[in-house]
Design a protein around this motif. Structure first.
Motif, PDB file in Angstrom:
ATOM      1  N   LEU A   1       0.846  -1.191   0.000  1.00 50.63           N
ATOM      2  CA  LEU A   1       0.000   0.000   0.000  1.00 50.63           C
ATOM      3  C   LEU A   1       0.879   1.239   0.000  1.00 50.63           C
ATOM      4  O   LEU A   1       1.885   1.303   0.712  1.00 50.63           O
ATOM      5  N   GLU A   2       0.512   2.204  -0.801  1.00 58.57           N
ATOM      6  CA  GLU A   2       1.324   3.412  -0.953  1.00 58.57           C
ATOM      7  C   GLU A   2       1.251   4.280   0.301  1.00 58.57           C
ATOM      8  O   GLU A   2       0.191   4.452   0.899  1.00 58.57           O
ATOM      9  N   ALA A   3       2.401   4.818   0.693  1.00 62.05           N
ATOM     10  CA  ALA A   3       2.453   5.752   1.823  1.00 62.05           C
ATOM     11  C   ALA A   3       2.139   7.163   1.332  1.00 62.05           C
ATOM     12  O   ALA A   3       2.482   7.517   0.209  1.00 62.05           O
ATOM     13  N   PRO A   4       1.500   7.984   2.164  1.00 63.72           N
ATOM     14  CA  PRO A   4       0.974   7.649   3.489  1.00 63.72           C
ATOM     15  C   PRO A   4      -0.295   6.803   3.377  1.00 63.72           C
ATOM     16  O   PRO A   4      -1.027   6.895   2.390  1.00 63.72           O
ATOM     17  N   PHE A   5      -0.525   5.993   4.410  1.00 60.91           N
ATOM     18  CA  PHE A   5      -1.735   5.179   4.447  1.00 60.91           C
ATOM     19  C   PHE A   5      -2.385   5.342   5.811  1.00 60.91           C
ATOM     20  O   PHE A   5      -1.754   5.132   6.839  1.00 60.91           O
ATOM     21  N   MET A   6      -3.637   5.746   5.813  1.00 57.49           N
ATOM     22  CA  MET A   6      -4.348   5.994   7.066  1.00 57.49           C
ATOM     23  C   MET A   6      -5.795   5.533   6.945  1.00 57.49           C
ATOM     24  O   MET A   6      -6.471   5.832   5.957  1.00 57.49           O
ATOM     25  N   VAL A   7      -6.240   4.786   7.930  1.00 59.12           N
ATOM     26  CA  VAL A   7      -7.643   4.386   8.026  1.00 59.12           C
ATOM     27  C   VAL A   7      -8.327   5.299   9.039  1.00 59.12           C
ATOM     28  O   VAL A   7      -7.876   5.407  10.182  1.00 59.12           O
ATOM     29  N   VAL A   8      -9.368   5.969   8.594  1.00 59.68           N
ATOM     30  CA  VAL A   8     -10.185   6.789   9.486  1.00 59.68           C
ATOM     31  C   VAL A   8     -11.556   6.127   9.554  1.00 59.68           C
ATOM     32  O   VAL A   8     -12.316   6.167   8.585  1.00 59.68           O
ATOM     33  N   ALA A   9     -11.837   5.480  10.664  1.00 60.93           N
ATOM     34  CA  ALA A   9     -13.065   4.705  10.794  1.00 60.93           C
ATOM     35  C   ALA A   9     -14.010   5.359  11.791  1.00 60.93           C
ATOM     36  O   ALA A   9     -13.575   5.892  12.819  1.00 60.93           O
ATOM     37  N   THR A  10     -15.281   5.332  11.465  1.00 58.64           N
ATOM     38  CA  THR A  10     -16.298   5.809  12.401  1.00 58.64           C
ATOM     39  C   THR A  10     -17.074   4.607  12.921  1.00 58.64           C
ATOM     40  O   THR A  10     -17.222   3.592  12.232  1.00 58.64           O
ATOM     41  N   GLN A  11     -17.538   4.724  14.147  1.00 63.65           N
ATOM     42  CA  GLN A  11     -18.389   3.664  14.681  1.00 63.65           C
ATOM     43  C   GLN A  11     -19.367   4.249  15.684  1.00 63.65           C
ATOM     44  O   GLN A  11     -19.093   5.256  16.341  1.00 63.65           O
ATOM     45  N   ASN A  12     -20.525   3.615  15.768  1.00 61.50           N
ATOM     46  CA  ASN A  12     -21.517   3.970  16.769  1.00 61.50           C
ATOM     47  C   ASN A  12     -21.228   3.162  18.036  1.00 61.50           C
ATOM     48  O   ASN A  12     -20.626   2.089  17.970  1.00 61.50           O
ATOM     49  N   PRO A  13     -21.619   3.670  19.198  1.00 61.43           N
ATOM     50  CA  PRO A  13     -21.417   2.890  20.432  1.00 61.43           C
ATOM     51  C   PRO A  13     -22.053   1.514  20.325  1.00 61.43           C
ATOM     52  O   PRO A  13     -23.064   1.326  19.630  1.00 61.43           O
ATOM     53  N   VAL A  14     -21.453   0.545  21.007  1.00 61.78           N
ATOM     54  CA  VAL A  14     -21.927  -0.835  20.886  1.00 61.78           C
ATOM     55  C   VAL A  14     -23.343  -1.009  21.426  1.00 61.78           C
ATOM     56  O   VAL A  14     -23.989  -2.022  21.150  1.00 61.78           O
ATOM     57  N   GLU A  15     -23.825  -0.028  22.183  1.00 63.58           N
ATOM     58  CA  GLU A  15     -25.193  -0.135  22.682  1.00 63.58           C
ATOM     59  C   GLU A  15     -26.221   0.110  21.585  1.00 63.58           C
ATOM     60  O   GLU A  15     -27.402  -0.185  21.747  1.00 63.58           O
ATOM     61  N   MET A  16     -25.794   0.703  20.448  1.00 60.84           N
ATOM     62  CA  MET A  16     -26.721   1.007  19.372  1.00 60.84           C
ATOM     63  C   MET A  16     -27.123  -0.280  18.655  1.00 60.84           C
ATOM     64  O   MET A  16     -26.341  -1.226  18.526  1.00 60.84           O
ATOM     65  N   GLU A  17     -28.336  -0.317  18.124  1.00 55.77           N
ATOM     66  CA  GLU A  17     -28.853  -1.511  17.466  1.00 55.77           C
ATOM     67  C   GLU A  17     -28.088  -1.802  16.181  1.00 55.77           C
ATOM     68  O   GLU A  17     -27.754  -0.901  15.415  1.00 55.77           O
ATOM     69  N   GLY A  18     -27.816  -3.089  15.944  1.00 60.27           N
ATOM     70  CA  GLY A  18     -27.182  -3.504  14.701  1.00 60.27           C
ATOM     71  C   GLY A  18     -25.679  -3.335  14.658  1.00 60.27           C
ATOM     72  O   GLY A  18     -25.100  -3.295  13.576  1.00 60.27           O
ATOM     73  N   THR A  19     -25.029  -3.247  15.816  1.00 65.69           N
ATOM     74  CA  THR A  19     -23.577  -3.076  15.835  1.00 65.69           C
ATOM     75  C   THR A  19     -22.896  -4.303  16.429  1.00 65.69           C
ATOM     76  O   THR A  19     -23.493  -5.052  17.205  1.00 65.69           O
TER      77      THR A  19
END
Length: 334
Positions: free
Chosen positions: A156-174
């Motif tokens: 993978l070419e540099a720079p490489f950065m993953v920016v991930a979003t997530q909802n709290p685990v209490e939310m439905e469907g997670t």
């Protein structure tokens, strides 16, 4: 916490002042771009820049509607580089993330078709709505900056950065992120609700048009690689290194934690502290740089015991207690 002032001339490996000025100037442009979209959250924007310059990956966790995706998009649009967005859903397959080999009828050979991770910045939207199997497809690329498909390895070419979003685990469907996945994210930040003044300003600026549409890149991948190289030259004294190790070691035998910080966490903490020091115009790391990043870098990796959870203790509160007990080194710049 008050740290004795250290003499910058004591650092054996100095970063040229012009390089630090370049870094702070370019980082300032990126910060200003992001703050046009995310108003009233300077700490969150600073943490985002720290992770970017430390070659880490960022996890943005919060309830829906507070600007998680806007933050990740604003960062991506501020840099003239390749950007891919992956919408994590329950039916997403690992091959959608990493890529797949497809048989070409004309050439009678298999051809590799890259997946969504083949970009400088990968925006993973609602990462914890995909199954743990699909989430695990990110493990190799986040740690080793490469992808292996059918016994063939692709860099993978540099720079490489993953920016991930997530909802709290209490939310439905997670789904809860696997421990190995969480450990590969350098930091976790929470955007949080804006203060009333910032929310009023948002109403004025966001109801006419989306400010993302007007964002122009303020740097590119080549310049970003140079800035990352500058951060790598920032000096970390033996005392500060011992302080970082003492913090992570204290989590491993703590009565209220069933899982402590890994050696990778220590490495991430020091790398993030180097980036923070450079953003603050210094070519050396102070203990304050380490302690200020302890919660965003370490908290998401820790698991509280059942007893701690029942009494309402969080990993952040346990970390606060550890920070209050681990001795702070004095005169740590040399």
């Amino acid at each position: 916490m008050t740290t004795p002032t250290a003499d910058p001339s004591a650092t054996p490996h100095s970063v040229p002042g012009a390089d630090l000025e370049t870094l702070t100037r370019v980082a300032g442009r990126i910060r200003a771009n992001i703050e046009r979209v995310i108003e009233g959250k300077p700490d969150v924007v600073f943490s985002t820049l720290v992770v970017l310059l430390a070659e880490g990956h960022l996890l943005i966790e919060d309830v829906p509607g507070v600007g998680k995706t806007q933050l990740s998009k604003a960062l991506a649009r501020s840099i003239d580089c390749t950007v891919r967005r992956i919408q994590f859903t329950p039916d997403l397959l690992p091959s959608d993330v990493t890529g797949v080999s497809v048989f070409n009828q004309n050439t009678r050979e298999f051809e590799f078709r890259p997946g969504g991770v083949f970009a400088n910045i990968v925006v993973g939207d609602e990462i914890n709505r995909a199954s743990p199997k699909t989430q695990s497809a990110l493990l190799e690329c986040m740690e080793e900056r490469q992808v292996t498909v059918d016994n063939a390895t692709y860099q993978l070419e540099a720079p490489f950065m993953v920016v991930a979003t997530q909802n709290p685990v209490e939310m439905e469907g997670t789904y809860a992120l696997p421990e190995a996945q969480r450990d590969r994210f350098m930091a976790r930040v929470s955007v949080g609700y804006p203060v009333p003044a910032a929310e009023i300003a948002m109403l004025a600026s966001h109801t006419r048009a989306n400010p993302l549409d007007d964002l122009e890149p303020v740097t590119d991948a080549s310049e970003l690689r140079k800035l990352i190289g500058i951060v790598g030259q920032v000096h970390v004294s033996d005392a500060v290194q011992r302080y970082a190790v003492a913090l992570t070691s204290a989590t491993r035998g703590h009565d209220e934690l069933s899982l402590g910080a890994s050696p990778r966490a220590t490495l991430h903490l020091v790398r993030a502290a180097k980036a923070a020091a450079a953003l603050r115009g210094r070519d050396y790391v102070l203990p304050d740089d380490v302690s200020s990043l302890a919660t965003p870098v370490l908290a998401h990796r820790l698991l509280p015991t059942v007893e701690a959870t029942m009494t309402g203790r969080t990993t952040a509160s346990v970390l606060d207690a550890i920070l209050a007990t681990v001795p702070v080194p004095a005169g740590s710049a040399g």
